[in-house]
Design a protein around this motif. Structure first.
Motif, PDB file in Angstrom:
ATOM      1  N   ALA A 126      -1.192  -5.706   5.393  1.00  0.00           N
ATOM      2  CA  ALA A 126      -0.962  -6.893   6.064  1.00  0.00           C
ATOM      3  C   ALA A 126      -1.459  -6.734   7.518  1.00  0.00           C
ATOM      4  N   GLU A 127      -1.255  -5.715   8.198  1.00  0.00           N
ATOM      5  CA  GLU A 127      -1.682  -5.389   9.680  1.00  0.00           C
ATOM      6  C   GLU A 127      -2.811  -5.516   9.723  1.00  0.00           C
ATOM      7  N   ARG A 128      -3.801  -5.223   8.701  1.00  0.00           N
ATOM      8  CA  ARG A 128      -5.182  -5.518   9.007  1.00  0.00           C
ATOM      9  C   ARG A 128      -5.898  -6.616   8.200  1.00  0.00           C
ATOM     10  N   VAL A 149      -4.988   3.390   3.355  1.00  0.00           N
ATOM     11  CA  VAL A 149      -5.463   1.856   3.786  1.00  0.00           C
ATOM     12  C   VAL A 149      -6.501   1.714   5.009  1.00  0.00           C
ATOM     13  N   GLU A 150      -6.215   2.840   6.024  1.00  0.00           N
ATOM     14  CA  GLU A 150      -7.341   3.039   6.990  1.00  0.00           C
ATOM     15  C   GLU A 150      -8.770   3.009   6.432  1.00  0.00           C
ATOM     16  N   HIS A 162     -15.194  -2.020   4.445  1.00  0.00           N
ATOM     17  CA  HIS A 162     -15.515  -3.351   4.474  1.00  0.00           C
ATOM     18  C   HIS A 162     -16.139  -3.731   3.484  1.00  0.00           C
ATOM     19  N   ARG A 163     -15.158  -3.712   2.354  1.00  0.00           N
ATOM     20  CA  ARG A 163     -15.612  -4.388   0.985  1.00  0.00           C
ATOM     21  C   ARG A 163     -14.263  -4.903   0.320  1.00  0.00           C
ATOM     22  N   PRO A 164     -14.297  -5.813  -0.716  1.00  0.00           N
ATOM     23  CA  PRO A 164     -13.258  -6.217  -1.237  1.00  0.00           C
ATOM     24  C   PRO A 164     -12.151  -5.114  -1.783  1.00  0.00           C
ATOM     25  N   ARG A 183      -9.364  -1.903  -7.428  1.00  0.00           N
ATOM     26  CA  ARG A 183      -9.225  -0.766  -8.011  1.00  0.00           C
ATOM     27  C   ARG A 183     -10.137   0.326  -8.002  1.00  0.00           C
ATOM     28  N   ILE A 184     -11.100  -0.103  -8.198  1.00  0.00           N
ATOM     29  CA  ILE A 184     -12.526   0.941  -7.892  1.00  0.00           C
ATOM     30  C   ILE A 184     -12.507   1.312  -6.575  1.00  0.00           C
ATOM     31  N   LEU A 185     -12.510   0.618  -5.678  1.00  0.00           N
ATOM     32  CA  LEU A 185     -12.508   1.099  -4.210  1.00  0.00           C
ATOM     33  C   LEU A 185     -11.723   1.885  -3.650  1.00  0.00           C
TER      34      LEU A 185
END
Length: 230
Positions: free
Chosen positions: A170-172, A199-200, A206-208, A211-213
């Motif tokens: 949420a912070e990002r 999370v960082e 820079h992608r949605p 789960r894969i990401l």
């Protein structure tokens, strides 16, 4: 208390009170991993003792919980070696939070405990280990630390780790896919710092956030060199 005051050497580097800390933010999540610590701090000081030690592993939320307590009771917040830089006369009769407590020198720690026990004040010590395990040289300090009441906070469980991940996303301004949080919780170390790191890394891709990401980010954390493991 002349004997106590003699322990503190006057210094031009003494800190001015009040000190400010900015640790309080989103709501603290209570679960089985921290419920006892939350319960004790909610009613402390309670007349049972003027010194309390809160201990637990890195990333367990102990500093955050202690900061909430300090805000509630109006405690003076100090970190480790700062204890030697504060005029003890400004602390007399006041609640004090000492985070990273083992980093304080023996004389300063001894004096803070004596001030709290003299009446009217309170001292919350925060560390990774219980006071009985700290290495100190002063025999009188050793006996005082062994007598300190303690409460432990455990590493984040699934409920707390999920809340931490949601807060960091949420912070990002990131909205992860529905299954990402559960996927990460099952695979991450029980640490708020680890949650913030993953999370960082996801944000940096820079992608949605799917789960894969998430799997890709975890693979990068496991092998930061990016070397071929085949």
């Amino acid at each position: 208390m002349p004997a106590q005051r003699a322990l503190i050497r006057p210094t031009a580097q003494q800190l001015r009170l009040p000190l400010e800390r900015h640790l309080v933010g989103e709501a603290f999540v209570t679960s089985d991993s921290n419920a006892e610590a939350v319960r004790v701090l909610a009613g402390w000081p309670d007349g049972v003792g003027s010194v309390l030690a809160l201990h637990g592993p890195a990333g367990s939320g102990k500093s955050r919980l202690a900061a909430d307590w300090a805000e509630r009771v109006g405690a003076v917040p100090l970190n480790g070696a700062e204890a030697a830089l504060v005029d003890p006369l400004e602390l007399e009769g006041r609640p004090v939070l000492l985070d990273r407590a083992p980093d304080a020198d023996d004389e300063s720690l001894f004096h803070l405990i004596n001030l709290a026990n003299a009446g009217g004040g309170a001292l919350l010590l925060v560390s990774r280990s219980a006071p009985r395990r700290w290495s100190v040289a002063l025999p009188d300090l050793r006996s005082r630390l062994d007598a300190v009441r303690t409460v432990e906070i455990a590493a984040p469980d699934d409920l707390v780790l999920s809340a931490i991940l949601r807060a960091r996303f949420a912070e990002r301004s990131i909205t992860p896919a529905e299954d990402v949080i559960d996927y990460l919780v099952r695979r991450l170390d029980r640490s708020a710092d680890t949650a913030a790191t993953v999370v960082e890394r996801l944000d940096a891709l820079h992608r949605p956030v799917t789960r894969i990401l998430a799997r890709q980010a975890l693979d990068q954390m496991a092998d930061p060199t990016g070397a071929d493991n085949d």
